[in-house]
Design an enzyme around this catalytic site. Sequence first.
Site, PDB file in Angstrom:
ATOM      1  N   ASP A 144      -8.796  10.086  -3.081  1.00  0.00           N
ATOM      2  CA  ASP A 144      -9.813  10.074  -4.123  1.00  0.00           C
ATOM      3  C   ASP A 144     -10.349   8.669  -4.349  1.00  0.00           C
ATOM      4  O   ASP A 144      -9.782   7.679  -3.867  1.00  0.00           O
ATOM      5  CB  ASP A 144      -9.232  10.603  -5.438  1.00  0.00           C
ATOM      6  CG  ASP A 144      -8.922  12.087  -5.379  1.00  0.00           C
ATOM      7  OD1 ASP A 144      -9.508  12.785  -4.542  1.00  0.00           O
ATOM      8  OD2 ASP A 144      -8.079  12.548  -6.178  1.00  0.00           O
ATOM      9  N   TYR A 191       3.675   8.759  -0.136  1.00  0.00           N
ATOM     10  CA  TYR A 191       2.833   8.055  -1.103  1.00  0.00           C
ATOM     11  C   TYR A 191       3.706   7.163  -1.974  1.00  0.00           C
ATOM     12  O   TYR A 191       4.872   7.501  -2.248  1.00  0.00           O
ATOM     13  CB  TYR A 191       2.100   9.039  -2.017  1.00  0.00           C
ATOM     14  CG  TYR A 191       0.877   9.683  -1.423  1.00  0.00           C
ATOM     15  CD1 TYR A 191      -0.395   9.152  -1.649  1.00  0.00           C
ATOM     16  CD2 TYR A 191       0.974  10.840  -0.656  1.00  0.00           C
ATOM     17  CE1 TYR A 191      -1.532   9.756  -1.131  1.00  0.00           C
ATOM     18  CE2 TYR A 191      -0.152  11.444  -0.124  1.00  0.00           C
ATOM     19  CZ  TYR A 191      -1.403  10.900  -0.369  1.00  0.00           C
ATOM     20  OH  TYR A 191      -2.525  11.495   0.160  1.00  0.00           O
TER      21      TYR A 191
END
Length: 259
Positions: free
Chosen positions: A56, A111
């Site tokens: 994003d 992540y």
Amino acid sequence: MKRVAIKIAYLGRDYSGSQYQPGLKTVVGDVYSDLESITKDVDRKWFDLKVASRTDAGVNALDNVIVFNTKFDNVFVLLDALNGVSRRIFYKSVAEVDRTFNPRFADFRTYKYNLYSEGIDFNKVVECSKLFVGKHNFVKFCKSDARNTVLSIEYINVSRIDGFIVLTFRSRCFLWNMIRRIMSAVESVGKGMHSLNDIKDALNGENINFGMARPDALTLAEVSYNNVKFLYSGSKQYYKRLKEERLRNALESSFFSQL
């Protein structure tokens, strides 16, 4: 013609996300521009570009993967050429792949999220993170995009590094906004605004809004494939750019430390 997979890195602050959006600065848009700079007289569709993981706006990547067609016979010359023309994307390593290779089907993704530690109970963060490990329905911790919301998180590691609480997530895949929504919930528990029972209730389907954590603290750290070996070329252009960015970052840090 060859088909190659390349690991790339970028700062999310430079982009309105990874996927191409007309009129906006995106990772894919910059990759196309870089490819067109080093490969003349081809239509953009010829590259057949694919990306492993969508990030994003504001989200960083140390290790996303792109796949495309190339006319370069020497893949290391390709890496050097891309790093020579790119201004924001670092092209790190390369592997030759066949036409059937789909970068979306990674064996696992990792992540990292940096949570500023001030005012947060570390032990509560550890306890809260444990609740998300394993197989759950994450429907209340994602933005729906028609995918199955039941999946497994292999592990979440929690550590302290330089004033931050760093959480490392590993799974085969993640849902849209999933980690940022989880991190907002974890931060809320760490600050005493929500309880562990609230997390359990949300995982059981109760509609509790924990909000969504800031994007620039999230980094895609690794996309891994068991049967693909990426090679690092030692690109001179890569290390020249990296040295300059590290110097600029140190100078900015020195400036802000004196304010």
